[in-house]
Design a protein around this motif. Structure first.
Motif, mmCIF file in Angstrom:
data_model
loop_
_atom_site.group_PDB
_atom_site.id
_atom_site.type_symbol
_atom_site.label_atom_id
_atom_site.label_comp_id
_atom_site.label_asym_id
_atom_site.label_seq_id
_atom_site.Cartn_x
_atom_site.Cartn_y
_atom_site.Cartn_z
ATOM 1 N N VAL A 158 5.210 32.455 1.665
ATOM 2 C CA VAL A 158 5.521 33.596 2.746
ATOM 3 C C VAL A 158 6.123 33.066 3.887
ATOM 4 C CG1 VAL A 158 4.865 35.600 4.088
ATOM 5 C CG2 VAL A 158 4.087 35.078 1.684
ATOM 6 N N VAL A 159 7.260 33.418 4.560
ATOM 7 C CA VAL A 159 7.914 32.774 5.849
ATOM 8 C C VAL A 159 7.927 33.854 6.775
ATOM 9 C CG1 VAL A 159 10.013 31.599 6.818
ATOM 10 C CG2 VAL A 159 9.209 31.209 4.628
ATOM 11 N N ILE A 160 7.691 33.648 8.033
ATOM 12 C CA ILE A 160 7.846 34.591 9.058
ATOM 13 C C ILE A 160 8.628 33.761 10.087
ATOM 14 C CG2 ILE A 160 6.554 36.033 10.952
ATOM 15 C CD1 ILE A 160 4.140 35.725 9.191
ATOM 16 N N ASP A 161 9.567 34.469 10.626
ATOM 17 C CA ASP A 161 10.676 33.777 11.622
ATOM 18 C C ASP A 161 11.437 35.101 12.305
ATOM 19 O OD1 ASP A 161 11.681 30.906 12.097
ATOM 20 O OD2 ASP A 161 13.159 32.245 12.569
ATOM 21 N N CYS A 162 11.865 34.879 13.422
ATOM 22 C CA CYS A 162 12.516 35.844 14.134
ATOM 23 C C CYS A 162 13.966 35.692 13.958
ATOM 24 C CB CYS A 162 12.350 35.575 15.644
ATOM 25 S SG CYS A 162 10.590 35.912 16.346
ATOM 26 N N SER A 163 14.560 34.525 13.351
ATOM 27 C CA SER A 163 16.003 34.313 13.144
ATOM 28 C C SER A 163 16.200 34.721 11.711
ATOM 29 C CB SER A 163 16.275 32.878 13.343
ATOM 30 O OG SER A 163 17.613 32.541 12.999
ATOM 31 N N ALA A 164 17.250 35.690 11.968
ATOM 32 C CA ALA A 164 17.796 36.117 10.629
ATOM 33 C C ALA A 164 18.513 34.935 9.630
ATOM 34 C CB ALA A 164 19.126 37.149 10.833
ATOM 35 N N GLU A 165 19.144 34.039 10.271
ATOM 36 C CA GLU A 165 19.728 32.850 9.412
ATOM 37 C C GLU A 165 18.469 32.120 8.747
ATOM 38 O OE1 GLU A 165 22.336 29.037 10.378
ATOM 39 O OE2 GLU A 165 21.874 30.126 11.832
ATOM 40 N N ALA A 166 17.399 31.815 9.725
ATOM 41 C CA ALA A 166 16.163 31.299 8.926
ATOM 42 C C ALA A 166 15.632 32.045 7.863
ATOM 43 C CB ALA A 166 15.141 30.887 10.071
ATOM 44 N N CYS A 167 15.641 33.248 8.179
ATOM 45 C CA CYS A 167 14.986 34.010 6.923
ATOM 46 C C CYS A 167 15.926 34.053 5.586
ATOM 47 C CB CYS A 167 14.908 35.693 7.480
ATOM 48 S SG CYS A 167 13.521 35.959 8.647
ATOM 49 N N GLU A 168 17.128 34.064 5.974
ATOM 50 C CA GLU A 168 18.193 33.849 4.732
ATOM 51 C C GLU A 168 18.011 32.663 3.979
ATOM 52 O OE1 GLU A 168 21.989 34.663 6.144
ATOM 53 O OE2 GLU A 168 21.830 36.670 6.570
ATOM 54 N N LYS A 169 17.677 31.733 4.864
ATOM 55 C CA LYS A 169 17.285 30.073 4.219
ATOM 56 C C LYS A 169 16.307 30.161 3.469
ATOM 57 C CE LYS A 169 17.137 25.349 5.546
ATOM 58 N NZ LYS A 169 17.363 24.283 6.434
ATOM 59 N N ALA A 170 15.125 30.916 3.912
ATOM 60 C CA ALA A 170 13.620 31.001 3.252
ATOM 61 C C ALA A 170 13.817 31.724 1.878
ATOM 62 C CB ALA A 170 12.787 31.821 4.224
ATOM 63 N N THR A 171 14.845 32.887 2.143
ATOM 64 C CA THR A 171 14.934 33.799 0.846
ATOM 65 C C THR A 171 15.679 33.016 -0.142
ATOM 66 O OG1 THR A 171 15.283 35.687 2.420
ATOM 67 C CG2 THR A 171 16.112 35.961 0.083
ATOM 68 N N ALA A 172 16.530 32.076 0.147
ATOM 69 C CA ALA A 172 17.136 31.453 -0.937
ATOM 70 C C ALA A 172 16.408 30.379 -1.758
ATOM 71 C CB ALA A 172 18.405 30.453 -0.164
ATOM 72 N N LEU A 173 15.256 30.204 -1.039
ATOM 73 C CA LEU A 173 14.158 29.134 -1.526
ATOM 74 C C LEU A 173 13.441 29.951 -2.560
ATOM 75 C CD1 LEU A 173 13.181 26.742 1.257
ATOM 76 C CD2 LEU A 173 14.722 26.256 -0.634
ATOM 77 N N GLY A 174 13.308 31.299 -2.482
ATOM 78 C CA GLY A 174 12.378 32.269 -3.435
ATOM 79 C C GLY A 174 11.227 32.762 -2.607
ATOM 80 N N ALA A 175 11.390 32.529 -1.441
ATOM 81 C CA ALA A 175 10.039 32.768 -0.577
ATOM 82 C C ALA A 175 10.066 34.316 -0.249
ATOM 83 C CB ALA A 175 9.896 32.005 0.501
ATOM 84 N N ALA A 176 8.967 34.863 -0.111
ATOM 85 C CA ALA A 176 8.975 36.199 0.577
ATOM 86 C C ALA A 176 9.151 36.049 2.071
ATOM 87 C CB ALA A 176 7.526 36.820 0.202
ATOM 88 N N VAL A 177 9.893 36.898 2.749
ATOM 89 C CA VAL A 177 10.296 36.727 4.148
ATOM 90 C C VAL A 177 10.149 37.998 4.713
ATOM 91 C CG1 VAL A 177 12.095 36.307 5.530
ATOM 92 C CG2 VAL A 177 12.109 34.975 3.499
ATOM 93 N N ILE A 178 9.561 37.911 5.940
ATOM 94 C CA ILE A 178 9.520 38.939 7.082
ATOM 95 C C ILE A 178 10.085 38.522 8.537
ATOM 96 C CG2 ILE A 178 7.184 38.536 7.512
ATOM 97 C CD1 ILE A 178 6.785 41.533 7.986
ATOM 98 N N GLN A 179 11.179 39.229 8.994
ATOM 99 C CA GLN A 179 11.414 38.796 10.060
ATOM 100 C C GLN A 179 10.861 39.267 11.187
ATOM 101 O OE1 GLN A 179 15.889 39.491 10.430
ATOM 102 N NE2 GLN A 179 16.238 38.587 12.581
ATOM 103 N N GLY A 180 10.409 38.617 12.269
ATOM 104 C CA GLY A 180 9.652 39.141 13.469
ATOM 105 C C GLY A 180 8.975 37.839 14.021
ATOM 106 N N ASP A 181 8.054 38.545 15.061
ATOM 107 C CA ASP A 181 7.365 37.599 15.880
ATOM 108 C C ASP A 181 5.983 37.322 15.100
ATOM 109 O OD1 ASP A 181 5.830 36.115 17.700
ATOM 110 O OD2 ASP A 181 5.884 37.588 19.066
ATOM 111 N N ALA A 182 5.687 36.279 14.886
ATOM 112 C CA ALA A 182 4.343 35.734 14.124
ATOM 113 C C ALA A 182 3.365 35.977 14.763
ATOM 114 C CB ALA A 182 4.664 34.513 13.229
ATOM 115 N N SER A 183 3.169 36.262 16.077
ATOM 116 C CA SER A 183 1.992 36.322 17.068
ATOM 117 C C SER A 183 1.715 37.876 16.949
ATOM 118 C CB SER A 183 2.395 35.878 18.183
ATOM 119 O OG SER A 183 3.261 36.671 19.096
ATOM 120 N N ARG A 184 2.349 38.705 16.515
ATOM 121 C CA ARG A 184 1.959 39.953 16.371
ATOM 122 C C ARG A 184 0.983 40.459 15.192
ATOM 123 N NH1 ARG A 184 7.370 43.515 16.327
ATOM 124 N NH2 ARG A 184 5.882 45.092 16.063
#
Length: 260
Positions: A158-184
């Protein structure tokens, strides 16, 4: 020399709210209806009212709405060749565009949100013993690729990142992705941090990473947390915040270079 077509697209996150988008689509639909009405009013002589034989303003408005939204009732029909051509080549595309606007709006405002919520619920049910990576920059993405190469199931990442580009990259690897601030807290709860086997923090900033560690430790006291810290002075702070392991890339690189 690179051509413009060879360069990656320059994008920017849309600042338009959902209600503004809805208003723009409604305005476009009204503009298309007005265009259809103008065409029919201009060629109203080519229409025939089977009830009274006269085409009034109200009849043209009524026929516009019926023609655009349905196939018509047969009470008002085009009788001249020009009127039929206008209906075939001008009104039909308007009708299709309006239906596409309606369907697209319904999908985005209703079906897409329902689907995303249902899909998120299904993913959450499958999470358990998973690895969460907070921050998918250079270090985070390299860590993910290394874990997958060692045999980690992409469904357990599972990947958490604020960047849409980073989330797309993680999705391409097959990971579950959520875009936002991981400190919340709500984002950490959404990825079921309490049932994760490991949290890897690579936020790019020491203060942000330490805040993520504090939030995660509060929700999961026994979670194994590893964090990348850039400044040597912040290593003790990260440990006191609850990190199980603190990795300083600069120190690691220096050790490898000296050993070589």
């Amino acid at each position: 020399m690179l051509k413009v077509s060879d360069l990656p697209p320059l994008t920017r996150r849309s600042q338009t709210s959902a209600w503004r988008k809805l208003g723009l689509r409604a305005g476009l639909a009204l503009a298309l209806l007005a265009t259809a009405f103008a065409l029919l009013w201009f060629d109203r002589a080519g229409l025939k009212d089977n009830l009274d034989g006269a085409i009034s303003f109200a009849d043209t408005l009524y026929f516009t709405m019926i023609t655009v939204t349905t196939v018509g009732y047969g009470d008002i029909v085009p009788v001249t060749e020009r009127a039929r051509l206008i209906d075939a080549f001008l009104l039909t595309p308007i009708r299709l565009f309006i239906w596409l606007i309606f369907l697209g709006t319904a999908f985005e405002l209703l079906f897409k949100r329902v689907w995303e919520r249902w899909r998120m619920t299904q993913i959450q049910r499958e999470l358990g013993g998973h690895v969460v990576i907070a921050g998918f920059g250079k270090n985070g993405s390299s860590t993910a690729e290394h874990l997958l190469a060692e045999g980690l199931d992409p469904a357990a990442l599972v990947v958490i990142d604020c960047s849409a580009e980073a989330c797309e990259k993680a999705t391409a690897l097959g990971a579950a992705v959520i875009q936002g601030d991981a400190s919340r807290d709500e984002l950490l709860e959404a990825v079921r941090i309490e049932s994760a086997s490991r949290l890897i923090v690579s936020a790019g900033r020491d203060d942000t990473g330490i805040l993520i560690v504090l939030s995660a430790r509060k929700l999961s006291p026994r979670l194994d947390i590893a964090i990348a810290i850039r400044n040597h002075d912040n290593e003790d702070i990260a440990e006191n915040a609850g990190a199980s392991r603190v990795v300083n890339p600069v120190t690691v690189t220096a050790q490898l270079l000296s050993a070589s």
